[in-house]
Scaffold this active site. Structure first.
Site, PDB file in Angstrom:
ATOM      1  CE  LYS A   1      -2.004   3.008   1.987  1.00  0.00           C
ATOM      2  NZ  LYS A   1      -1.783   4.413   1.596  1.00  0.00           N
TER       3      LYS A   1
ATOM      4  CD  GLU B   1      12.144   0.008  10.357  1.00  0.00           C
ATOM      5  OE1 GLU B   1      12.681   0.961  10.964  1.00  0.00           O
ATOM      6  OE2 GLU B   1      12.687  -1.087  10.209  1.00  0.00           O
TER       7      GLU B   1
ATOM      8  CB  CYS C   1      12.869   8.390   9.118  1.00  0.00           C
ATOM      9  SG  CYS C   1      13.875   7.241   8.165  1.00  0.00           S
TER      10      CYS C   1
ATOM     11  CD  GLU D   1       9.727  12.592  11.801  1.00  0.00           C
ATOM     12  OE1 GLU D   1       8.517  12.343  11.776  1.00  0.00           O
ATOM     13  OE2 GLU D   1      10.600  11.801  11.407  1.00  0.00           O
TER      14      GLU D   1
HETATM   15  P1  NAD Z   1       1.886   8.438   7.517  1.00  0.00           P
HETATM   16  O1  NAD Z   1       1.875   7.722   8.810  1.00  0.00           O
HETATM   17  O2  NAD Z   1       1.005   9.594   7.337  1.00  0.00           O
HETATM   18  O3  NAD Z   1       1.517   7.428   6.321  1.00  0.00           O
HETATM   19  C1  NAD Z   1       2.273   6.254   6.070  1.00  0.00           C
HETATM   20  C2  NAD Z   1       1.391   5.250   5.334  1.00  0.00           C
HETATM   21  O4  NAD Z   1       0.377   4.786   6.217  1.00  0.00           O
HETATM   22  C3  NAD Z   1       0.678   5.812   4.117  1.00  0.00           C
HETATM   23  O5  NAD Z   1       0.721   4.861   3.093  1.00  0.00           O
HETATM   24  C4  NAD Z   1      -0.729   6.029   4.630  1.00  0.00           C
HETATM   25  O6  NAD Z   1      -1.733   6.013   3.638  1.00  0.00           O
HETATM   26  C5  NAD Z   1      -0.875   4.840   5.563  1.00  0.00           C
HETATM   27  N1  NAD Z   1      -1.925   4.968   6.584  1.00  0.00           N
HETATM   28  C6  NAD Z   1      -2.446   6.096   7.138  1.00  0.00           C
HETATM   29  N2  NAD Z   1      -3.367   5.775   8.074  1.00  0.00           N
HETATM   30  C7  NAD Z   1      -3.442   4.422   8.111  1.00  0.00           C
HETATM   31  C8  NAD Z   1      -4.184   3.494   8.895  1.00  0.00           C
HETATM   32  N3  NAD Z   1      -5.043   3.893   9.822  1.00  0.00           N
HETATM   33  N4  NAD Z   1      -3.982   2.181   8.683  1.00  0.00           N
HETATM   34  C9  NAD Z   1      -3.089   1.758   7.766  1.00  0.00           C
HETATM   35  N5  NAD Z   1      -2.360   2.578   6.990  1.00  0.00           N
HETATM   36  C10 NAD Z   1      -2.529   3.905   7.164  1.00  0.00           C
HETATM   37  O7  NAD Z   1       3.401   8.815   7.254  1.00  0.00           O
HETATM   38  P2  NAD Z   1       4.001   9.669   6.053  1.00  0.00           P
HETATM   39  O8  NAD Z   1       3.664  11.098   6.231  1.00  0.00           O
HETATM   40  O9  NAD Z   1       3.679   9.000   4.756  1.00  0.00           O
HETATM   41  O10 NAD Z   1       5.576   9.443   6.275  1.00  0.00           O
HETATM   42  C11 NAD Z   1       6.359  10.281   7.064  1.00  0.00           C
HETATM   43  C12 NAD Z   1       6.713   9.602   8.356  1.00  0.00           C
HETATM   44  O11 NAD Z   1       7.347   8.362   8.090  1.00  0.00           O
HETATM   45  C13 NAD Z   1       7.715  10.402   9.175  1.00  0.00           C
HETATM   46  O12 NAD Z   1       7.342  10.383  10.532  1.00  0.00           O
HETATM   47  C14 NAD Z   1       9.020   9.640   8.970  1.00  0.00           C
HETATM   48  O13 NAD Z   1       9.962   9.813   9.995  1.00  0.00           O
HETATM   49  C15 NAD Z   1       8.529   8.247   8.897  1.00  0.00           C
HETATM   50  N6  NAD Z   1       9.518   7.393   8.233  1.00  0.00           N
HETATM   51  C16 NAD Z   1      10.207   6.496   8.982  1.00  0.00           C
HETATM   52  C17 NAD Z   1      11.200   5.710   8.385  1.00  0.00           C
HETATM   53  C18 NAD Z   1      11.995   4.710   9.172  1.00  0.00           C
HETATM   54  O14 NAD Z   1      12.711   3.933   8.551  1.00  0.00           O
HETATM   55  N7  NAD Z   1      11.915   4.662  10.488  1.00  0.00           N
HETATM   56  C19 NAD Z   1      11.477   5.871   7.022  1.00  0.00           C
HETATM   57  C20 NAD Z   1      10.757   6.814   6.307  1.00  0.00           C
HETATM   58  C21 NAD Z   1       9.778   7.570   6.913  1.00  0.00           C
END
Ligand code: NAD
Length: 501
Positions: A162, A235, A269, A368
Site C-alpha cells: 500500500k 519503522e 526519518c 519531528e
Molecule cells: P503516515 O503515517 O502519514 O503514512 C504512512 C502510510 O500509512 C501511508 O501509506 C498512509 O496512507 C498509511 N496509513 C495512514 N493511516 C493508516 C491506517 N489507519 N492504517 C493503515 N495505513 C494507514 O506517514 P508519512 O507522512 O507518509 O511518512 C512520514 C513519516 O514516516 C515520518 O514520521 C518519517 O519519519 C517516517 N519514516 C520512517 C522511516 C523509518 O525507517 N523509520 C522511514 C521513512 C519515513
C-alpha cells in the site's frame, strides 16, 4: 466510476497521472490471490526463485535513470538524489539478498548440550511468514517498500503493497519492474488509496504488517493489528541528533550537517534534526554551515540536473515546518538563513534554514520537523551532549563527529538509537549488510541486514531423537529411576559446567 487518486508533481504542482482507488472487495480478492500464489512461490525454493531477482537486478542496472526520473517527478527530490538514495541502494539490496539469502535461510544447527548425549539433535528451519502487507510513506517512495519487498519475496513470502496516497504511481512502477522480471502472478500486488484502504489491509488477517510512517499511524496500526494478533514491524519517525566534539574536523562536520540535514529537503526519518556542537568551536562550525547552506542550489530537479535540493512533498508538510520555525523564533531562536518559501519557485519549496539560540523548549528540538531546518545548539561537556541527545521520545539514528574514533565510539555506545554513525549520517540505509530500525517512539523491529531478514521468516525448530530408547527417563511413571536420573542431571550441572554453558 472508480474513485481516483491523482499524483501531483510537487515541484510544479501539476498533475502527473492517476490511479483507481482499490475497493474493499477488490482488496479481499487480492489477498486471496496472494495466499494462493504464496504456496507455489514457497515451493519453488530459493534456487527456483533466484533467477527472478537476477533478472530484476539486470533490468534496474540498465534502466536506473528512467526509474530515478519517475521517482523525482512524483516526489520532488533531485534526480541525482533519486539515483543516490533510492535506485542504487535498491539494486544493491537485490544483489545482496539474491547472493546471501540462500546461506541465511539454510537450516541452522542448534548446539544443544547435555541432551545431545542422549541421541538428540535440534535445528532451525526458516519458513516464510506468508502474505505480508507493506504500508509505506512518500519520502522514499521507492527504496523503502522495494527493499522490504525484496526481503519478503526472497524468503518465499508474497506481498501486498500500500504505497502512500501522495506517491501512488510508484506502485505502478514497481509492478512494472517485477512483471518485466517475470515474477509470477499474485506474488506481488498493490492496493491504492489513503489510510482507509491501509486500515482494511491491516484488518485482512495477513501474516504480518511491515509499516513505515508516522508515530500516530503506527499506533493506530498496532492497535488494529492486535485484534487479529497480526505481528507488526514499525519503522517510525526520528529526531536525530548530531554531536560535534571539540576535536572534530570542523569543515567536514559542517558539510556533513548540511547534507544530512537538507538532503531530500530534510524529509528523511534519519535526517540530522538537531545539532549539538562543543561551545569552543561553535562559531567556526556555524560559519562553515552557513557557507555550505548558501551554496545549495534549489529548484526543479528535472529542469536542471545540478539541483541540490528539490521541493517538499505537499502544503501540509510545508506548514509543519513553518510552524516549527515560528515556534522557535517566538521562543528566542535566531534564523541565520532561510525561514521562508522561495518566492521564485512555484512548487512546495522551503529554503534551507539554519537556526541558533535554540533549546529543548522549542518544537524544532523535540518534535519531528521533517523539513530543511538545521537547529544548532552548543554544549559544554560530553556528558551534557549525551544527555541532550538522549532527551528525546525518538531513537532512530544519531551521529558523533570527532577525530578521536575511540572517544566517539565510547559516546556512541551511550546514545540510545538503532544506529549511531561516526563522522557520517543517514547513509547506512544504503548498506544492506547493516540493520535499520529504532526504539522508543521510532518503533521496533529491524529491516535490512542478516538480522532484518529474520523479520520476514518464521523460525521453526525441528527436534530429532535418534536414540530409540523405549522409555525416556522423564516419561511416566515417575519412580526411583526418575529421581536417579534427576539427581544425575543436577550432579552434572554442578560439576560439569562445560555441559551446560
Ligand atoms: P503516515 O503515517 O502519514 O503514512 C504512512 C502510510 O500509512 C501511508 O501509506 C498512509 O496512507 C498509511 N496509513 C495512514 N493511516 C493508516 C491506517 N489507519 N492504517 C493503515 N495505513 C494507514 O506517514 P508519512 O507522512 O507518509 O511518512 C512520514 C513519516 O514516516 C515520518 O514520521 C518519517 O519519519 C517516517 N519514516 C520512517 C522511516 C523509518 O525507517 N523509520 C522511514 C521513512 C519515513
Amino acid at each position: 466510476m472508480a474513485e481516483q487518486l491523482v499524483a501531483i508533481n510537487p515541484s510544479t504542482q501539476e498533475p502527473i497521472d492517476h490511479v483507481d482507488v482499490t475497493t474493499k472487495e477488490e482488496l479481499l480478492g487480492i489477498v486471496q490471490k496472494a495466499r494462493n500464489a504464496q504456496r507455489t512461490w514457497e515451493a519453488m525454493g530459493f534456487d527456483g526463485r533466484k533467477p527472478f531477482f537476477d533478472r530484476l537486478s539486470s533490468y534496474l542496472l540498465e534502466h536506473y535513470e528512467e526509474v530515478a526520473r519517475f521517482i523525482s517527478r512524483e516526489n520532488g527530490k533531485p534526480y541525482l538524489e533519486a539515483i543516490l538514495a533510492e535506485v542504487y541502494p535498491s539494486i544493491d539490496v537485490v544483489n545482496y539478498y539474491s547472493k546471501r539469502a540462500k546461506k541465511l535461510l539454510a537450516d541452522k544447527k542448534i548446539p544443544i548440550r547435555v541432551f545431545k548425549f542422549m541421541g538428540k539433535k535440534s535445528y532451525i528451519t526458516f519458513k516464510p511468514v506468508g502474505v505480508l502487507g507493506i504500508i509505506s510513506p512518500w519520502n522514499y517512495p521507492f527504496a523503502i517498500p522495494f527493499s522490504e519487498i525484496i526481503m519478503a519475496l526472497v524468503a518465499g513470502n508474497t506481498v501486498i503493497l500500500k504505497p502512500s496516497e501522495l506517491t501512488p504511481l510508484i506502485g505502478k512502477k514497481i509492478t512494472e519492474l517485477l512483471d518485466t522480471a517475470g515474477f509470477p502472478d499474485g506474488v506481488f500486488s498493490v492496493v491504492y488509496g489513503d489510510g482507509k484502504i491501509g486500515a482494511e489491509l491491516v484488518k485482512a488477517q495477513l501474516s504480518k504488517i511491515i509499516f513505515t510512517g508516522s508515530v500516530a499511524t503506527g499506533r493506530r496500526i498496532m492497535a488494529a493489528a492486535a485484534e487479529n494478533l497480526t505481528p507488526v514491524v514499525l519503522e517510525l519517525g526520528g529526531k536525530d541528533p548530531m554531536i560535534v566534539l571539540k576535536d572534530a574536523d570542523i569543515d567536514m562536520s559542517a558539510r556533513g550537517a548540511v547534507w544530512a540535514g537538507f538532503m531530500n529537503s530534510g524529509q528523511t526519518c534519519a535526517s540530522v534534526e538537531r545539532v549539538y556542537v562543543d561551545e569552543t568551536i561553535k562559531d567556526q562550525f556555524v560559519e562553515r554551515v552557513m557557507k555550505y547552506t548558501k551554496e545549495i542550489r534549489q529548484g526543479d530537479m528535472l529542469e536542471n540536473e545540478s539541483t541540490d535540493m528539490g521541493s517538499m512533498i505537499d502544503p501540509r508538510q510545508l506548514s509543519i515546518v513553518e510552524n516549527h520555525v515560528k515556534d522557535a523564533e517566538a521562543k528566542g531562536a535566531k534564523i541565520l538563513t532561510g525561514g521562508s518559501r522561495p518566492a521564485d519557485l512555484h512548487g512546495f519549496f522551503y529554503k534551507p534554514t539554519v537556526l541558533v539560540n535554540v533549546d529543548h523548549s522549542m518544537q524544532v528540538m523535540t518534535d519531528e520537523t521533517f523539513g530543511p531546518v538545521l537547529p544548532i545548539m552548543g554544549f559544554k561537556t560530553e556528558d551534557d551532549a549525551i544527555k541532550l541527545a538522549n532527551d528525546s521520545r525518538y531513537a532512530l539514528t544519531a551521529s558523533v563527529w570527532s577525530r578521536d574514533i575511540k572517544r566517539a565510539e565510547s559516546i556512541a555506545r551511550k546514545i540510545v538509537a538503532g544506529t549511531v554513525t561516526i563522522n557520517d549520517h543517514i547513509m547506512t540505509y544504503g548498506i544492506p549488510e547493516t540493520p535499520w530500525g529504532g526504539s522508543k517512539e521510532s518503533g521496533f523491529g529491524r529491516t535490512h541486514s542478516d538480522i532484518g531478514l529474520m523479520e520476514f521468516v518464521e523460525p521453526a525448530h525441528i527436534h530429532v531423537d535418534r536414540a530409540w530408547i523405549k522409555k525416556k527417563p522423564w516419561w511416566y511413571p515417575y519412580d526411583k529411576k526418575t529421581l536417579l536420573f534427576l539427581r544425575a542431571m543436577i550432579w552434572l550441572t554442578k560439576r560439569a559446567k562445560f555441559l551446560v554453558g
